[in-house]
Design an enzyme around this catalytic site. Structure first.
Site, short mmCIF file in Angstrom:
data_model
loop_
_atom_site.label_atom_id
_atom_site.label_comp_id
_atom_site.label_asym_id
_atom_site.label_seq_id
_atom_site.Cartn_x
_atom_site.Cartn_y
_atom_site.Cartn_z
CG ASP A 7 -9.75 0.12 5.57
OD1 ASP A 7 -9.37 -0.35 4.49
OD2 ASP A 7 -9.06 0.08 6.62
CE LYS A 15 -3.82 -2.37 2.32
NZ LYS A 15 -4.44 -2.77 3.58
CD GLN A 71 -3.54 -4.50 6.75
OE1 GLN A 71 -3.59 -3.45 6.13
NE2 GLN A 71 -4.01 -5.63 6.25
N1 GUN Z 1 -6.97 -6.71 6.38
C1 GUN Z 1 -7.32 -7.43 5.27
N2 GUN Z 1 -7.92 -6.62 4.37
C2 GUN Z 1 -7.94 -5.38 4.89
C3 GUN Z 1 -8.42 -4.13 4.43
O1 GUN Z 1 -8.97 -3.99 3.33
N3 GUN Z 1 -8.25 -3.08 5.28
C4 GUN Z 1 -7.68 -3.20 6.49
N4 GUN Z 1 -7.59 -2.11 7.26
N5 GUN Z 1 -7.22 -4.35 6.96
C5 GUN Z 1 -7.36 -5.43 6.15
#
Ligand code: GUN
Length: 291
Positions: free
Chosen positions: A121, A54, A98
């Protein structure tokens, strides 16, 4: 494989090029670059890889980004205080905590602590409620990536029988909501589709899938969509990302490529689109917050 490839890597590169130009234009006007703060708690290797990817993608389009790596024994209160400091930081437009979080921290409490304006998100209950009622502030990244991947390859959703395999809060549930809604100016990703959500207790899964014009596989079961479940010419979008023997495996058996009309690969399909839509939301957050 005879199916046409839904190439997420190529579309992601196109969209990121568009966004890099938008970021450069904002900076050229003297505005702050859009900024994404990622919070990682503990040492989960998969989460570390996701966050690294990311951040790399942010760098590529000129977006500011920070990684806040907190120890595995961080308390819920410490994390909440940290999130509060990011809520108040004017350089931060998007906050990504995350998941999963260590056991001592309640995910829903942390999700609710992120200010909805910076919730890129789209996990906050306020943003989920807006999405549910057709007035989204943001779209959740993976479902939005699925919608864009099909739409920008000329695949229309309206009137289609769509089977969504999986009912998670991150993918299956919000995607089903988006696809069933009427598209409006405020909700352009509405699909006008007829949506069936299948899950672990679904009976006659094969027959249900065989009636589908589009199957979106988000079950987290490697290879669970087999050729006998797919109507010839159907669109199959694979959201599965399970690591098996060090290799990324999707939910779709590769032999489906001999039956389907369109198929998204793993890797190189929805994965790069998810990150792209995170960048998209961070750019939209910067517009909302800074103008
Ligand atoms: N863990 C797995 N997928 C995601 C996501 O799309 N966002 C976040 N914050 N954590 C994740």
């Amino acid at each position: 494989m005879t199916a046409q490839r839904l190439d997420g890597k190529a579309l992601a590169a196109t969209m990121r090029g568009e966004m890099a130009a938008e970021v450069a234009a904002r900076v050229g006007r003297g505005q702050r670059p859009p900024g994404l703060a990622a919070v990682l708690v503990g040492e989960d290797p998969a989460s570390q890889t996701y966050v690294r990817n990311k951040r790399k993608s942010c760098d590529e389009i000129g977006m500011a980004n920070w990684l806040h790596h907190l120890p595995a024994d961080t308390t819920e209160q410490q994390l909440l205080s940290f999130v509060e400091s990011l809520n108040a930081d004017p350089a931060v437009h998007g906050i990504l905590v995350q998941l999963p979080l260590p056991k001592q921290i309640r995910e829903e409490t942390v999700i609710a602590a992120v200010t909805p304006m910076k919730d890129v998100d789209c996990f906050h209950p306020d943003n989920v409620g807006r999405l549910t009622t057709g007035h989204p502030r943001y779209y959740p990244c993976t479902p939005h990536g699925v919608v864009q991947l099909a739409t920008r390859n000329g695949i229309a959703w309206a009137g289609k029988n769509v089977v969504v395999l999986g009912r998670s809060n991150i993918v299956g549930k919000p995607l089903a909501l988006m696809l069933m809604q009427k598209p409006t100016a405020a909700n352009p990703a509405g699909g006008d589709a007829t949506v069936t959500v299948a899950h672990t207790k679904t009976v006659n899964l094969r027959e249900i899938c065989r009636r589908a014009d589009v199957i979106v596989a988000a079950a987290g079961q490697p290879g669970c969509v087999t050729p006998d479940m797919v109507s010839p010419g159907a669109v199959v979008i694979d959201v599965g990302t399970t690591v098996v023997d060090g290799k990324l495996r999707g939910d779709v058996d590769p032999a489906v490529g001999e039956v389907a009309g369109w198929l998204s690969p793993v890797p190189g399909g929805v994965g790069p689109m998810t990150i792209t839509m995170l960048l998209y939301n961070t750019l939209r957050a910067a517009e909302r917050i800074d103008g």
